[in-house]
Motif scaffolding. Structure first.
Motif: not given
Length: 117
Positions: A23-28, A30-38, A46-52, A70-77
């Motif tokens: 939370t607060g560490k990822l941006v899209d 346009t610079g908008d923060r990505l917010t975890p939601t489900h 189903y969990r997602y990261y969406i533009s705030s 899709a995002l979390e394993p790619a980021l960890a890798s």
């Protein structure tokens, strides 16, 4: 009686939900923060990261909506690949320690991130 029926014991801290540490560490773009939601469908979560701006402003075609699966394993890798490169070049530590090289590689391998050797 209230203490015994409590969901958690007094003084215990609860762990954040999976993915909340980003939370607060990822941006899209346009610079908008990505917010975890489900969302839930058919009893499955189903969990997602969406533009705030989707949370506050409604629909926006340019907003990001990325599945966490899709995002979390790619980021960890990506992080593990970067760390492995730093370990291989012996510049991860302030004072290089060649005796700890294999131990660091083993810890990286056991982290669960998919990294090619």
């Amino acid at each position: 009686m209230l203490t015994e029926a409590a969901g958690r014991k007094r003084g215990e801290t609860s762990l954040p939900p999976p993915g909340a540490s980003l939370t607060g560490k990822l941006v899209d773009e346009t610079g908008d923060r990505l917010t975890p939601t489900h969302t839930q469908k058919g009893g499955r979560r189903y969990r997602y990261y969406i533009s705030s701006r989707l949370v506050t402003g409604g629909s926006d075609k340019s907003a990001r909506h990325t599945p966490a699966r899709a995002l979390e394993p790619a980021l960890a890798s990506g992080i593990a690949t970067h760390l492995r490169a730093r370990v291989d070049q012996h510049d991860l530590l302030t004072l290089p320690d060649l005796t700890g090289h294999n131990g660091m590689l083993e810890r990286l391998a056991s982290s669960g991130a998919d990294v090619a050797a």
